[in-house]
Write an enzyme that holds these catalytic residues in place. Structure first.
Site, PDB file in Angstrom:
ATOM      1  N   LYS A   1       0.827  -1.216   0.000  1.00 55.02           N
ATOM      2  CA  LYS A   1       0.000   0.000   0.000  1.00 55.02           C
ATOM      3  C   LYS A   1       0.864   1.270   0.000  1.00 55.02           C
ATOM      4  O   LYS A   1       2.069   1.227   0.299  1.00 55.02           O
ATOM      5  CB  LYS A   1      -0.927  -0.025   1.221  1.00 55.02           C
ATOM      6  CG  LYS A   1      -1.964  -1.162   1.180  1.00 55.02           C
ATOM      7  CD  LYS A   1      -2.905  -1.060   2.382  1.00 55.02           C
ATOM      8  CE  LYS A   1      -3.972  -2.151   2.348  1.00 55.02           C
ATOM      9  NZ  LYS A   1      -4.935  -2.003   3.473  1.00 55.02           N
TER      10      LYS A   1
ATOM     11  N   PHE B   1     -15.115   4.363   7.141  1.00 59.89           N
ATOM     12  CA  PHE B   1     -13.741   4.667   6.723  1.00 59.89           C
ATOM     13  C   PHE B   1     -13.537   4.563   5.214  1.00 59.89           C
ATOM     14  O   PHE B   1     -12.415   4.735   4.736  1.00 59.89           O
ATOM     15  CB  PHE B   1     -12.749   3.752   7.454  1.00 59.89           C
ATOM     16  CG  PHE B   1     -12.998   2.269   7.254  1.00 59.89           C
ATOM     17  CD1 PHE B   1     -12.580   1.612   6.109  1.00 59.89           C
ATOM     18  CD2 PHE B   1     -13.662   1.536   8.230  1.00 59.89           C
ATOM     19  CE1 PHE B   1     -12.811   0.258   5.925  1.00 59.89           C
ATOM     20  CE2 PHE B   1     -13.903   0.173   8.059  1.00 59.89           C
ATOM     21  CZ  PHE B   1     -13.477  -0.455   6.903  1.00 59.89           C
TER      22      PHE B   1
ATOM     23  N   ARG C   1      -2.126 -14.272   4.833  1.00 61.87           N
ATOM     24  CA  ARG C   1      -2.831 -13.575   5.924  1.00 61.87           C
ATOM     25  C   ARG C   1      -2.024 -13.680   7.229  1.00 61.87           C
ATOM     26  O   ARG C   1      -1.951 -12.725   7.999  1.00 61.87           O
ATOM     27  CB  ARG C   1      -4.238 -14.162   6.130  1.00 61.87           C
ATOM     28  CG  ARG C   1      -5.193 -14.024   4.944  1.00 61.87           C
ATOM     29  CD  ARG C   1      -5.686 -12.636   4.663  1.00 61.87           C
ATOM     30  NE  ARG C   1      -6.450 -12.048   5.743  1.00 61.87           N
ATOM     31  CZ  ARG C   1      -7.108 -10.892   5.631  1.00 61.87           C
ATOM     32  NH1 ARG C   1      -7.109 -10.212   4.472  1.00 61.87           N
ATOM     33  NH2 ARG C   1      -7.752 -10.398   6.643  1.00 61.87           N
TER      34      ARG C   1
ATOM     35  N   THR D   1      -5.323  -6.794  11.005  1.00 65.89           N
ATOM     36  CA  THR D   1      -5.644  -5.519  10.343  1.00 65.89           C
ATOM     37  C   THR D   1      -5.131  -4.339  11.161  1.00 65.89           C
ATOM     38  O   THR D   1      -4.543  -3.403  10.618  1.00 65.89           O
ATOM     39  CB  THR D   1      -7.172  -5.399  10.156  1.00 65.89           C
ATOM     40  OG1 THR D   1      -7.656  -6.583   9.516  1.00 65.89           O
ATOM     41  CG2 THR D   1      -7.531  -4.182   9.314  1.00 65.89           C
TER      42      THR D   1
ATOM     43  N   ARG E   1       2.595  -6.259   9.180  1.00 70.90           N
ATOM     44  CA  ARG E   1       1.912  -5.115   9.792  1.00 70.90           C
ATOM     45  C   ARG E   1       2.543  -4.726  11.127  1.00 70.90           C
ATOM     46  O   ARG E   1       2.620  -3.541  11.461  1.00 70.90           O
ATOM     47  CB  ARG E   1       0.420  -5.408   9.903  1.00 70.90           C
ATOM     48  CG  ARG E   1      -0.266  -5.278   8.527  1.00 70.90           C
ATOM     49  CD  ARG E   1      -1.646  -5.838   8.520  1.00 70.90           C
ATOM     50  NE  ARG E   1      -2.404  -5.453   7.314  1.00 70.90           N
ATOM     51  CZ  ARG E   1      -3.562  -5.997   6.967  1.00 70.90           C
ATOM     52  NH1 ARG E   1      -4.094  -6.957   7.711  1.00 70.90           N
ATOM     53  NH2 ARG E   1      -4.195  -5.600   5.879  1.00 70.90           N
TER      54      ARG E   1
ATOM     55  N   ASN F   1      -1.993   0.340   6.836  1.00 69.66           N
ATOM     56  CA  ASN F   1      -1.468  -0.927   7.368  1.00 69.66           C
ATOM     57  C   ASN F   1      -0.637  -1.704   6.350  1.00 69.66           C
ATOM     58  O   ASN F   1      -0.520  -2.920   6.438  1.00 69.66           O
ATOM     59  CB  ASN F   1      -2.597  -1.764   7.992  1.00 69.66           C
ATOM     60  CG  ASN F   1      -3.680  -2.097   7.008  1.00 69.66           C
ATOM     61  OD1 ASN F   1      -3.575  -1.787   5.819  1.00 69.66           O
ATOM     62  ND2 ASN F   1      -4.724  -2.746   7.479  1.00 69.66           N
TER      63      ASN F   1
ATOM     64  N   HIS G   1      -2.257  -5.345   1.614  1.00 63.44           N
ATOM     65  CA  HIS G   1      -3.538  -6.036   1.451  1.00 63.44           C
ATOM     66  C   HIS G   1      -3.258  -7.472   1.059  1.00 63.44           C
ATOM     67  O   HIS G   1      -2.317  -7.740   0.309  1.00 63.44           O
ATOM     68  CB  HIS G   1      -4.375  -5.398   0.333  1.00 63.44           C
ATOM     69  CG  HIS G   1      -5.439  -6.338  -0.193  1.00 63.44           C
ATOM     70  ND1 HIS G   1      -6.629  -6.523   0.449  1.00 63.44           N
ATOM     71  CD2 HIS G   1      -5.433  -7.201  -1.246  1.00 63.44           C
ATOM     72  CE1 HIS G   1      -7.334  -7.453  -0.211  1.00 63.44           C
ATOM     73  NE2 HIS G   1      -6.629  -7.868  -1.242  1.00 63.44           N
TER      74      HIS G   1
HETATM   75  P1  ATP Z   1      -7.131  -5.805   3.445  1.00 65.51           P
HETATM   76  O1  ATP Z   1      -8.480  -6.100   2.835  1.00 65.51           O
HETATM   77  O2  ATP Z   1      -6.583  -4.448   3.054  1.00 65.51           O
HETATM   78  O3  ATP Z   1      -6.164  -6.915   3.234  1.00 65.51           O
HETATM   79  P2  ATP Z   1      -8.067  -6.699   5.998  1.00 65.51           P
HETATM   80  O4  ATP Z   1      -8.699  -7.806   5.226  1.00 65.51           O
HETATM   81  O5  ATP Z   1      -7.142  -7.041   7.116  1.00 65.51           O
HETATM   82  O6  ATP Z   1      -7.289  -5.714   5.038  1.00 65.51           O
HETATM   83  P3  ATP Z   1     -10.602  -5.336   5.958  1.00 65.51           P
HETATM   84  O7  ATP Z   1     -11.599  -5.480   7.050  1.00 65.51           O
HETATM   85  O8  ATP Z   1     -10.835  -6.028   4.667  1.00 65.51           O
HETATM   86  O9  ATP Z   1      -9.174  -5.740   6.572  1.00 65.51           O
HETATM   87  O10 ATP Z   1     -10.420  -3.786   5.699  1.00 65.51           O
HETATM   88  C1  ATP Z   1      -9.846  -3.304   4.491  1.00 65.51           C
HETATM   89  C2  ATP Z   1      -8.940  -2.139   4.791  1.00 65.51           C
HETATM   90  O11 ATP Z   1      -9.719  -1.039   5.240  1.00 65.51           O
HETATM   91  C3  ATP Z   1      -7.944  -2.377   5.916  1.00 65.51           C
HETATM   92  O12 ATP Z   1      -6.765  -3.023   5.502  1.00 65.51           O
HETATM   93  C4  ATP Z   1      -7.652  -0.964   6.362  1.00 65.51           C
HETATM   94  O13 ATP Z   1      -6.725  -0.327   5.473  1.00 65.51           O
HETATM   95  C5  ATP Z   1      -8.992  -0.302   6.216  1.00 65.51           C
HETATM   96  N1  ATP Z   1      -9.736  -0.348   7.470  1.00 65.51           N
HETATM   97  C6  ATP Z   1     -10.375  -1.420   8.015  1.00 65.51           C
HETATM   98  N2  ATP Z   1     -10.939  -1.116   9.185  1.00 65.51           N
HETATM   99  C7  ATP Z   1     -10.659   0.198   9.406  1.00 65.51           C
HETATM  100  C8  ATP Z   1     -10.964   1.118  10.452  1.00 65.51           C
HETATM  101  N3  ATP Z   1     -11.690   0.746  11.517  1.00 65.51           N
HETATM  102  N4  ATP Z   1     -10.508   2.384  10.324  1.00 65.51           N
HETATM  103  C9  ATP Z   1      -9.787   2.766   9.242  1.00 65.51           C
HETATM  104  N5  ATP Z   1      -9.465   1.941   8.215  1.00 65.51           N
HETATM  105  C10 ATP Z   1      -9.883   0.684   8.301  1.00 65.51           C
HETATM  106 MG    MG Z   2      -9.899  -7.485   3.507  1.00 60.24          MG
END
Ligand code: ATP
Ligand code: MG
Length: 138
Positions: free
Chosen positions: A9, A57, A85, A91, A102, A112, A115
């Site tokens: 990212k 968000f 993962r 996350t 992370r 973070n 992805h």
């Molecule tokens: P990714 O899909 O990016 O791999 P993830 O699967 O761990 O991450 P998701 O729940 O899919 O988490 O959320 C997608 C992305 O949205 C997160 O990686 C983060 O960048 C952002 N995000 C998620 N939750 C929050 C939050 N509470 N506040 C701000 N940004 C968030």
């Molecule tokens: Mg995700």
């Protein structure tokens, strides 16, 4: 062998951490079988994170993902999706295990650093958004 889709990212590319992230990926036994640096358009980022469009968000997420270039990747390993993962960590970096990408590099839950796909089905969809089969050379 299976595949997953990864994005390094903007918070990481901005800090010149592409190689550092890739070192963790490779040390974990995942092979980077396709990779390119691209700048996401707003439409691309909105489509990619479409499942989150009702979340508070979402606007911030799209803004961050389009702020600087990203590196999109296809990773290959046995059980690539759960393996990556685990390497990524939680996350929220405060909850991420030691040694995960992370934990090592993320700035916050929003910024973070990486992805990774959350299922084989989504991995195939996400890979097809950025790569043709000819670009995945193994
Ligand atoms: P990714 O899909 O990016 O791999 P993830 O699967 O761990 O991450 P998701 O729940 O899919 O988490 O959320 C997608 C992305 O949205 C997160 O990686 C983060 O960048 C952002 N995000 C998620 N939750 C929050 C939050 N509470 N506040 C701000 N940004 C968030
Ligand atoms: Mg995700």
């Amino acid at each position: 062998m299976s595949r997953t889709f990864s994005i390094i990212k903007p918070d990481a590319t901005r800090r010149n951490l592409t190689g550092a992230v890739n070192a963790v990926i490779e040390a974990a036994g995942l092979r980077i079988v396709a990779q390119k640096r691209v700048k996401l358009s707003t439409a691309q980022a909105e489509a990619f994170y479409g499942v989150h469009k009702e979340r508070p968000f979402f606007g911030e997420l799209v803004k961050q993902m389009t702020a600087e270039p990203v590196v999109v990747q296809v990773l290959e390993a046995d059980d690539a999706v759960p393996k990556y993962r685990a390497v990524m960590g939680a996350t929220n970096p405060e909850q991420a295990d030691e040694g995960t990408i992370r934990k090592l590099f993320a700035l916050s839950i929003g910024e973070n650093s990486v992805h990774g796909s959350d299922s084989d089905e989504n991995a195939a969809i996400e890979i097809a958004q950025f790569f043709t089969e000819e670009e995945i050379v193994g």
